[in-house]
Design a protein around this motif. Structure first.
Motif, mmCIF file in Angstrom:
data_model
loop_
_atom_site.group_PDB
_atom_site.id
_atom_site.type_symbol
_atom_site.label_atom_id
_atom_site.label_comp_id
_atom_site.label_asym_id
_atom_site.label_seq_id
_atom_site.Cartn_x
_atom_site.Cartn_y
_atom_site.Cartn_z
ATOM 1 N N THR A 87 0.851 -1.188 0.000
ATOM 2 C CA THR A 87 0.000 0.000 0.000
ATOM 3 C C THR A 87 0.885 1.235 0.000
ATOM 4 N N ILE A 88 0.611 2.152 -0.916
ATOM 5 C CA ILE A 88 1.326 3.417 -0.978
ATOM 6 C C ILE A 88 0.323 4.517 -0.645
ATOM 7 N N LYS A 89 0.702 5.368 0.310
ATOM 8 C CA LYS A 89 -0.156 6.479 0.733
ATOM 9 C C LYS A 89 0.611 7.783 0.573
ATOM 10 N N VAL A 90 -0.134 8.840 0.268
ATOM 11 C CA VAL A 90 0.423 10.181 0.286
ATOM 12 C C VAL A 90 -0.333 10.919 1.381
ATOM 13 N N ALA A 91 0.385 11.345 2.432
ATOM 14 C CA ALA A 91 -0.259 12.025 3.560
ATOM 15 C C ALA A 91 -1.049 13.223 3.056
ATOM 16 N N SER A 92 -2.138 13.531 3.745
ATOM 17 C CA SER A 92 -3.064 14.552 3.254
ATOM 18 C C SER A 92 -2.780 15.957 3.768
ATOM 19 N N GLU A 93 -1.766 16.119 4.646
ATOM 20 C CA GLU A 93 -1.546 17.429 5.260
ATOM 21 C C GLU A 93 -1.113 18.509 4.267
ATOM 22 N N CYS A 94 -0.256 18.154 3.315
ATOM 23 C CA CYS A 94 0.288 19.145 2.384
ATOM 24 C C CYS A 94 0.287 18.594 0.959
ATOM 25 N N ASP A 95 0.308 19.511 -0.013
ATOM 26 C CA ASP A 95 0.303 19.108 -1.418
ATOM 27 C C ASP A 95 1.587 18.383 -1.794
ATOM 28 N N GLY A 96 1.437 17.318 -2.562
ATOM 29 C CA GLY A 96 2.566 16.575 -3.092
ATOM 30 C C GLY A 96 2.069 15.458 -3.986
ATOM 31 N N TRP A 97 2.928 14.986 -4.867
ATOM 32 C CA TRP A 97 2.603 13.913 -5.798
ATOM 33 C C TRP A 97 3.624 12.805 -5.665
ATOM 34 N N VAL A 98 3.178 11.580 -5.849
ATOM 35 C CA VAL A 98 4.082 10.439 -5.861
ATOM 36 C C VAL A 98 3.828 9.635 -7.129
ATOM 37 N N GLY A 109 7.890 -4.280 -19.142
ATOM 38 C CA GLY A 109 7.509 -2.908 -18.850
ATOM 39 C C GLY A 109 7.100 -2.679 -17.408
ATOM 40 N N TYR A 110 6.520 -1.512 -17.185
ATOM 41 C CA TYR A 110 6.105 -1.082 -15.858
ATOM 42 C C TYR A 110 4.670 -0.612 -15.885
ATOM 43 N N ARG A 111 4.040 -0.713 -14.738
ATOM 44 C CA ARG A 111 2.759 -0.056 -14.508
ATOM 45 C C ARG A 111 3.097 1.237 -13.790
ATOM 46 N N ARG A 112 2.604 2.340 -14.278
ATOM 47 C CA ARG A 112 2.928 3.644 -13.702
ATOM 48 C C ARG A 112 1.644 4.277 -13.166
ATOM 49 N N TYR A 113 1.735 4.784 -11.929
ATOM 50 C CA TYR A 113 0.577 5.397 -11.269
ATOM 51 C C TYR A 113 1.015 6.720 -10.657
ATOM 52 N N TYR A 114 0.057 7.627 -10.491
ATOM 53 C CA TYR A 114 0.315 8.905 -9.854
ATOM 54 C C TYR A 114 -0.694 9.090 -8.729
ATOM 55 N N LEU A 115 -0.196 9.369 -7.527
ATOM 56 C CA LEU A 115 -1.046 9.596 -6.371
ATOM 57 C C LEU A 115 -0.780 10.996 -5.837
ATOM 58 N N LYS A 116 -1.832 11.695 -5.434
ATOM 59 C CA LYS A 116 -1.650 13.033 -4.864
ATOM 60 C C LYS A 116 -2.031 13.006 -3.388
ATOM 61 N N ASN A 117 -1.865 14.167 -2.727
ATOM 62 C CA ASN A 117 -2.087 14.225 -1.291
ATOM 63 C C ASN A 117 -3.463 13.664 -0.910
#
Length: 186
Positions: A87-98, A109-117
């Motif tokens: 499980t990958i989480k991006v904390a919700s306190e501040c803006d950021g992308w992973v 190949g790879y599976r590519r995903y983008y998660l935001k705050n």
């Protein structure tokens, strides 16, 4: 087609109109009979034109696997229990992308995903592989690091402050990315 030494089946799903392949106009629901005998929970991946894959939500009920897609092409079906859950989480306190780069189940190949705050996602990855995590900074914010979470408690200190981090897959991992407001010049 079934791939040797893996629990993955590939279907080339397409629709023909007067002998030519056509694409849907928006989302369509696709249902296929269970592609792998004995599987109780599936993962479905849509292979994109550039050999990247995206994981699609799916429902498996009464021997039928159902998912939605916006285009037809190659789809990979696998046993969700074949891999370890990360499980990958991006904390919700501040803006950021992973950006999360996961090796495909068949090694192409790879599976590519983008998660935001505030977002999180579960991934199923074959044990012994690595995943790549990249923290993308947003203006006026700084990266705080990668943290492990155990029993819903995030550790106080990060295990890494690198923007680009390789993670060795272990059973039931939860990794949290944290971003903080940049107070330089305030």
């Amino acid at each position: 087609a079934a791939f040797e030494e893996s629990d993955v089946v590939a279907f080339d799903i397409s629709v023909l109109l007067k002998g030519l392949k056509v694409q849907p106009d928006g989302k369509v629901k696709v249902s296929v009979p269970a592609p792998i005998e004995g599987v109780k929970e599936y993962v479905v991946f849509h292979v994109k034109d550039n050999n990247e894959t995206e994981q699609l939500d799916c429902v498996f009920k009464d021997g039928v696997l159902t998912f939605e897609t916006t285009s037809f092409s190659m789809f990979l079906f696998g046993d969700a229990e074949f891999g370890e859950k990360v499980t990958i989480k991006v904390a919700s306190e501040c803006d950021g992308w992973v950006q999360v780069n996961i090796p495909s189940m068949i090694g192409i190949g790879y599976r590519r995903y983008y998660l935001k705050n505030g977002e999180q996602q579960d991934f199923y990855v074959k044990k012994g592989r690595t995943i790549n995590l990249i923290a993308d900074l947003v203006e006026d914010y700084t990266f705080g690091g990668w943290f492990k979470q155990v029993d819903d408690v995030t550790e106080a200190k990060p295990f890494s402050n690198n923007l680009n981090e390789e993670i060795f897959v272990e059973e039931g991992q939860t990794i949290v990315a944290k971003f903080y407001g940049d107070l330089n010049g305030v």
